[in-house]
Scaffold this active site. Sequence first.
Site, mmCIF file in Angstrom:
data_model
loop_
_atom_site.group_PDB
_atom_site.id
_atom_site.type_symbol
_atom_site.label_atom_id
_atom_site.label_comp_id
_atom_site.label_asym_id
_atom_site.label_seq_id
_atom_site.Cartn_x
_atom_site.Cartn_y
_atom_site.Cartn_z
ATOM 1 N N HIS B 270 2.459 -2.076 -4.743
ATOM 2 C CA HIS B 270 1.728 -3.261 -5.218
ATOM 3 C C HIS B 270 1.020 -2.965 -6.542
ATOM 4 C CE1 HIS B 270 -0.654 -7.006 -4.638
ATOM 5 N NE2 HIS B 270 -1.564 -6.327 -5.327
ATOM 6 N N GLU B 271 0.243 -1.890 -6.556
ATOM 7 C CA GLU B 271 -0.521 -1.575 -7.768
ATOM 8 C C GLU B 271 0.413 -1.157 -8.902
ATOM 9 O OE1 GLU B 271 -3.337 -2.696 -7.632
ATOM 10 O OE2 GLU B 271 -3.721 -2.713 -5.475
ATOM 11 N N HIS B 274 1.521 -4.219 -10.648
ATOM 12 C CA HIS B 274 0.528 -4.593 -11.673
ATOM 13 C C HIS B 274 0.664 -3.680 -12.896
ATOM 14 C CE1 HIS B 274 -1.850 -7.587 -9.577
ATOM 15 N NE2 HIS B 274 -2.085 -6.796 -8.544
ATOM 16 N N GLU B 300 -0.442 -11.078 -10.393
ATOM 17 C CA GLU B 300 -0.174 -10.871 -8.975
ATOM 18 C C GLU B 300 1.295 -11.116 -8.644
ATOM 19 O OE1 GLU B 300 -2.457 -9.604 -7.187
ATOM 20 O OE2 GLU B 300 -1.776 -9.810 -5.118
#
Lengths: 506, 506
Positions: B270-271, B274, B300
Amino acid sequence: LDASDWRAAHGELISRWSEIADLASATALLHWDQETYMPRGGIEGRAAVLSSLAGVIHSKLTAPELADLLATLGDSRAAAEMDDDERTTVALAQRDVTRATRLEPALVRELAAATSLAQAAWAKARDESSFEAFAPHLARVFELKRRAADQIGFEGSPLDAFLDDYEPGTTVAQLETLFDGLVAELAPLVARYGDPARRHDVSPLRRSLPESAQREFAVAVATAFGFDFDRGRLDRSAHPFCQGVHDGDVRITFRAAGEDLRPALYGVIHEAGHGLYEQGLPAAFRRTPIGDAASLGIHESQSRLWENMVGRSESFWRCFLPRLQALAPGRFDDVDVRAAHRAANEVRPSLIRVEADELTYNLHVALRFRIERDLFAGRLEVRDLPAAWNDAMEHFLGIRPTDDREGCLQDIHWSMGAFGYFPTYTLGNLYAAQLLAAARREIGDLDAAFAAGEFRPLLDWLRRNVHAIGRRHKPTELITAATGAPPSARPFLDYLREKHERLAAD
Amino acid sequence: LDASDWRAAHGELISRWSEIADLASATALLHWDQETYMPRGGIEGRAAVLSSLAGVIHSKLTAPELADLLATLGDSRAAAEMDDDERTTVALAQRDVTRATRLEPALVRELAAATSLAQAAWAKARDESSFEAFAPHLARVFELKRRAADQIGFEGSPLDAFLDDYEPGTTVAQLETLFDGLVAELAPLVARYGDPARRHDVSPLRRSLPESAQREFAVAVATAFGFDFDRGRLDRSAHPFCQGVHDGDVRITFRAAGEDLRPALYGVIHEAGHGLYEQGLPAAFRRTPIGDAASLGIHESQSRLWENMVGRSESFWRCFLPRLQALAPGRFDDVDVRAAHRAANEVRPSLIRVEADELTYNLHVALRFRIERDLFAGRLEVRDLPAAWNDAMEHFLGIRPTDDREGCLQDIHWSMGAFGYFPTYTLGNLYAAQLLAAARREIGDLDAAFAAGEFRPLLDWLRRNVHAIGRRHKPTELITAATGAPPSARPFLDYLREKHERLAAD
């Protein structure tokens, strides 16, 4: 002008100074991060950020509104109503503002960017032992610093412009006399106690120990000395340093060196000594001109005092050898206090300053001072540095580096533009011995305290006489007030002679 | 006004913006450090530093000289001569300046200090599961944000003032409609696929694995996706996040959760999603208004796309299961691709948002959105938050937290004053599905590529259609340009139905 006018102006001065101090704190964290965790690709952007921050700080220091405040506060009627700390605050602020105002804003930003890039280039060049890769960066930094010296102004050497910032009141001319005398006194001591025939056995401390255990032991020592890890931390870096972000956040770094406990242990104690000073700066004057360190020399006196005069003492090993033995079962069982004490005080001309013994250390500094002096006098070019370095090593220490990594690339300082910084190391050694002698006179038997693990009496004495002073006194005044005598090399030389004579007789 | 005038003014605008961007980079690093390495005692000083930096940035944004430049550049004759990017640059700068100018400088500094302190208080309160310890901080932050909303201005809800910053063009009224519709469509899907009787077995991924191995695997995945660790790093923190310092220095964090590989793995993906966006922002527009992310929702979309639509796909496990098996010999030998795929897609109403499955995730967001809306409408007081939270959890998900740590203290956002942030998570999910569907139409069989470890075609498509756009387009325009249709929930719901239907039939 009535009293309320200057009080309001003083409040406004503190408010503006707090903002400047905060920006300096941000800069400090960015520097720390660059040496510890910043990814490789961050360097260009980091240089820009540091440059912009330097520019903002400079513009805040040179703001006309701040100059107006200082003019109001410099009025003799206002000064007459102030207490000592208020007057000192104004004088220190005026000093910093005057200095900043002499520098062109563009040069300030260029220097910040160039030194950030040069530090990264230095780290790479050092790893590859390639002075050539670093030379263009160093030449650029030197050129900018040379211009900075012209803008700041100086009477004797251009180096004086920086010395007055690092060690207020000190000049190249004074240092030449100091180093000439010191070298003359140290040379026979090195010859005598560095004689290979009587060299101490270092094997008691040179044993395979995992980095985690080295770290654990060093942290235990730093904690016992009083370093507060709730207000600080320890990380790894290529070149050990202490960076105070502010008094609640003081960061030290170390590097472990495989088989030998000494570099990590004494590196951590050294930086923790700096850190104790930063953590002990006067909290009531945080973010004001008084809340900073008195000078780099005073700073170094704290690191060297804990590293050498405490950390390499016999009583230190009385206290800590059992802990080391417990930490690494079986590894140090055959070592006794005398053996550890001797191993910690080997005298041996060596190539790396940060690992040098107490007798040869100041010869490393003398070498750097002469090179800097010659660079700024135009007698030496950046490209000729490696040869000049290696020749000087032979002259001062009788040994010659085989590569630049162990020669002129070993220190980070020049990449940071910190010319004039090295001499403060020697001043720190001298101050440290003088301070410790005074503390012994006042407190009594410190050795018994150390052996019992009691380091608080010494720390408290340093807190009162050094740390809590902040920047109120210039170094000479601070040492005189703390010890009852002006700075002198005598206590340091007495300390060395006594210690090494006893070790030789032991 | 002739052409050379506006060109000079544009250059000066970029120069001023670069400085502001550098100060924002410094702020970003300070935030990252506060959540990763800052010692406990650093918090008061850190709050002051962040407050001063926020004040300096605000004063730079509201400087009369900048307003004058923008007035010059806003002249219609100048605008007529500019190219599209130049016009966009001016418009974005004007937007940010207008917004900043509405905020009082004192409020900006107070908010920075209050949120820094509140973040530290939140971390402690969460550890102790004590909302009471956090409540005064939250009340203070809420009060300041409420004042900020008044100063910024809004038509409908005060939350609109922040939404327009996070997701330009979005309002509370729109989001109410969106969430009502989404909740209505998701509820039956959760009921159907979250039925305990047909729940997937998670044991294939819930196995004891040392944190170092979890990290190693996650790093291998992030690297394969294209995250550049030379321009970024991975650290631990209590709450995973991505902080772009600048495009050469993008930092992500994770936390490992003992027995279960999923939180660390999907947290890092997820990060890293980003981070890929931050690393892919248009380098030519670095430190200019165009060089930033388009919105939080677009941000996001990148994290959720990689985390869920790539990372929880069957083809992902075709590629990575053998690597996992090799990394932890013996631990996953009995797991096949189908089992791993199913374990990664368990549907189960749960308490923690960041660990929620794709079907229930947006119900967590709907809950937060309603609470924020009610807080800002004056229908809910900060002190009543825990009860309101727990009631809403029962309403949306049929489960009730037993303590605040698993309830209203689980997210860092409100301590940061980031009200209006959560809805962008749902927008990100919708955008992600729409973007991926468009990429599939253009590129072809992405699943075959993923199974073969080829993630570059997808990354390149995202680079072109999303990352390289920077902030040129508002989110709605960006999605429309990239996918050929305005944003819609349809692709997301189609994606969920198809995936879970196939998993159920499998």
